[in-house]
Design a protein around this motif. Structure first.
Motif, mmCIF file in Angstrom:
data_model
loop_
_atom_site.group_PDB
_atom_site.id
_atom_site.type_symbol
_atom_site.label_atom_id
_atom_site.label_comp_id
_atom_site.label_asym_id
_atom_site.label_seq_id
_atom_site.Cartn_x
_atom_site.Cartn_y
_atom_site.Cartn_z
ATOM 1 N N LEU A 292 33.871 33.639 44.058
ATOM 2 C CA LEU A 292 34.586 32.635 43.936
ATOM 3 C C LEU A 292 35.432 32.064 42.973
ATOM 4 N N LEU A 293 34.720 32.319 41.651
ATOM 5 C CA LEU A 293 35.220 32.369 40.435
ATOM 6 C C LEU A 293 36.529 33.019 40.286
ATOM 7 N N GLY A 294 36.427 34.398 40.747
ATOM 8 C CA GLY A 294 37.409 35.278 40.732
ATOM 9 C C GLY A 294 38.720 34.810 41.456
ATOM 10 N N ARG A 295 38.458 34.063 42.564
ATOM 11 C CA ARG A 295 39.518 33.420 43.519
ATOM 12 C C ARG A 295 39.998 32.275 42.877
ATOM 13 N N LEU A 296 39.203 31.529 42.209
ATOM 14 C CA LEU A 296 39.818 30.471 41.741
ATOM 15 C C LEU A 296 40.770 30.793 40.422
ATOM 16 N N LEU A 297 40.173 31.746 39.680
ATOM 17 C CA LEU A 297 40.796 32.087 38.354
ATOM 18 C C LEU A 297 42.282 32.612 38.770
ATOM 19 N N ALA A 298 42.355 33.386 39.798
ATOM 20 C CA ALA A 298 43.542 34.068 40.217
ATOM 21 C C ALA A 298 44.693 33.131 40.701
ATOM 22 N N LYS A 299 44.092 32.058 41.286
ATOM 23 C CA LYS A 299 44.989 31.191 42.015
ATOM 24 C C LYS A 299 45.257 29.951 40.871
ATOM 25 N N ARG A 300 44.487 29.639 40.128
ATOM 26 C CA ARG A 300 44.721 28.404 39.269
ATOM 27 C C ARG A 300 44.812 28.753 37.784
ATOM 28 N N LEU A 301 44.411 29.663 37.334
ATOM 29 C CA LEU A 301 44.441 29.939 36.027
ATOM 30 C C LEU A 301 44.873 31.730 35.910
ATOM 31 N N PRO A 302 45.939 32.019 36.458
ATOM 32 C CA PRO A 302 46.189 33.432 36.368
ATOM 33 C C PRO A 302 46.411 34.189 35.026
ATOM 34 N N MET A 303 46.519 33.052 33.740
ATOM 35 C CA MET A 303 46.884 33.555 32.673
ATOM 36 C C MET A 303 45.154 34.104 31.895
ATOM 37 N N VAL A 304 44.475 33.698 32.524
ATOM 38 C CA VAL A 304 42.969 34.135 32.116
ATOM 39 C C VAL A 304 42.600 35.519 32.517
ATOM 40 N N SER A 305 42.251 36.343 31.710
ATOM 41 C CA SER A 305 41.719 37.594 32.070
ATOM 42 C C SER A 305 40.146 37.745 31.788
ATOM 43 N N TRP A 306 39.659 38.445 32.797
ATOM 44 C CA TRP A 306 38.111 38.672 32.665
ATOM 45 C C TRP A 306 37.807 39.836 33.495
ATOM 46 N N ARG A 307 36.722 40.196 33.232
ATOM 47 C CA ARG A 307 35.991 41.465 33.936
ATOM 48 C C ARG A 307 34.705 40.735 34.644
ATOM 49 N N PRO A 308 34.855 40.774 35.676
ATOM 50 C CA PRO A 308 33.425 40.043 36.273
ATOM 51 C C PRO A 308 32.236 40.873 35.997
ATOM 52 N N PRO A 309 31.297 39.855 35.698
ATOM 53 C CA PRO A 309 30.151 40.540 34.952
ATOM 54 C C PRO A 309 29.186 41.218 36.220
ATOM 55 N N ASP A 310 28.476 42.332 35.571
ATOM 56 C CA ASP A 310 27.388 43.118 36.391
ATOM 57 C C ASP A 310 26.291 42.393 36.480
ATOM 58 N N ALA A 311 25.891 41.359 35.473
ATOM 59 C CA ALA A 311 24.680 40.528 35.690
ATOM 60 C C ALA A 311 24.800 39.449 35.223
ATOM 61 N N THR A 312 23.939 38.424 35.055
ATOM 62 C CA THR A 312 24.056 37.142 34.449
ATOM 63 C C THR A 312 24.881 35.973 35.347
#
Ligand SMILES: Cc1ncc(COP(=O)(O)O)c(C=O)c1O
Length: 377
Positions: A292-312
């Motif tokens: 969900l966070l990935g979808r929200l960031l892509a839609k609302r905050l596309p300037m943010v870059s991240w690598r979805p965590p493997d853990a935590t």
């Protein structure tokens, strides 16, 4: 699998823990690593029945806690722990500091890999050592950098696996190389594995002590405090697997196991022995929140870059395209509290760490507020 529910925000705001007490009531708190899910039912039952028995005396971690941890680690990771090699400590921070007090003479260098959990920068000097930074390279351990650092004979290497804040689970190959280098240069490894039960679908956790040769150079610290949200109950464990490393725990202050929380022992035993179905439900929930966070960031905050965590349940967000001080922007204009990246080391500039161990509604509201805060930036 059903996802875990989260109480309404008005109920969460009645909690007395740090996450819910540090900010005014118009702020959505997503900083400190506490989760918003209800406690696992077997843990609730264990704590309730202790209250009903007036069972609030000193802790007795042997043999129940050691046996419970050994059973869980064997089932979950194929990691054979000798219960006699488990030492209870109040929390992982106390365990690392006490081990470093044994390992480091005043001023000795101790290697850490920033960006990393901020207290690592405090624990080393608290134990008398001096921080020697070998930053992650592209979010991974910098093995050539570690080799150069180990060649200077630091007193220890404090490893974070899974790595907070980037959420990386180090691979077996990487850990094998770390153990080879540590053995070659005689550098003890203190492996903080507090987030190990929180490895999400798609990744595999390798306990350091399952790597061939690691037993002679490494100790592991594990705890239920992150995965079952028990940080306030004060109970963690140090695990060793060789006489050399057991000699370190023999040199800890003799009262160390008396300083843990009795409720922490009771809750940790319940977590390891009866809390695994709940843990699996938690991991499915966090997997869904991560997506969900990935979808929200892509839609609302596309300037943010991240690598979805493997853990935590922690997301490390590069917001440098938005602001040089994104934590302040999101706090002041969006009323969302996040951990400021620079606390994790100089590499954290332009970053924030967001805690997604919460409901979809709170996550959606937070990203909405953050997106609005960036208007004009
Ligand atoms: C990597 C890491 N180590 C240790 C801790 C703190 O653990 P404890 O409360 O057991 O000292 C945390 C808390 O978030 C953490 O992320």
């Amino acid at each position: 699998m059903d996802l875990l529910p989260v109480a309404p925000i008005e109920t969460l705001r009645q909690r007395r823990s740090a996450k819910w007490r540090f900010h005014p009531s118009d702020v959505l708190p997503l900083p400190v690593a506490e989760m918003d899910f209800d406690l696992a039912p077997p843990i609730q039952a264990a704590l309730r029945s202790a209250i009903e028995r007036s069972d609030t005396g000193y802790p007795a971690p042997v043999p129940t806690l050691s046996d419970a941890l050994a059973g869980f680690a064997g089932e979950r990771w194929g990691w054979e722990i000798d219960p006699a090699s488990v030492t209870a400590v109040a929390d992982v921070g106390v365990g690392v500091v006490e081990l470093l007090r044994v390992l480091a003479r005043p001023g000795d260098p101790v290697v850490i890999c920033p960006p990393v959990y901020p207290p690592f920068f405090d624990w080393v000097p608290e134990a008398g050592g001096r921080v020697h930074e070998v930053p992650l390279a592209d979010g991974r351990l910098d093995l050539p950098g570690l080799e150069r650092a180990f060649a200077t004979h630091p007193a220890a290497f404090v490893l974070c696996n899974p790595h907070n804040p980037v959420g990386r689970v180090h691979t077996r190959d990487e850990l094998t190389e770390v153990v080879r280098l540590a053995t070659a240069h005689g550098v003890p490894i203190v492996s903080d594995e507090i987030h190990a039960p929180l490895v999400l679908p798609g990744a595999t956790f390798t306990p350091i002590l399952t790597v061939p040769g690691a037993a002679a150079v490494a100790v592991s610290l594990v705890s239920t405090s992150k995965a079952w949200n028990l940080a306030g109950l004060k109970c963690a464990t140090i695990v060793t697997a060789s006489p050399q490393m057991a000699a370190l725990t023999d040199r800890l202050p003799p009262d160390t196991p008396w300083r843990i929380g009795h409720f922490g022992v009771l809750a940790s035993v319940a977590a390891y022995t009866e809390g695994v179905p709940w843990l699996d439900q938690l991991l499915a929930t966090l997997d869904a929140r991560r997506a969900l966070l990935g979808r929200l960031l892509a839609k609302r905050l596309p300037m943010v870059s991240w690598r979805p965590p493997d853990a935590t349940f922690l997301a490390w967000l590069d917001c440098s395209a938005i602001s040089a001080a994104p934590r302040d922007l999101f706090f002041e204009k969006g009323r969302v509290a996040l951990e400021p990246g620079p606390r994790f080391g100089a590499q954290g500039s332009g970053h924030v760490r967001l805690n997604f161990g919460t409901s979809a509604e709170i996550l959606e509201a937070a990203i909405d507020r953050m997106a609005r805060a960036t208007n004009g930036h």
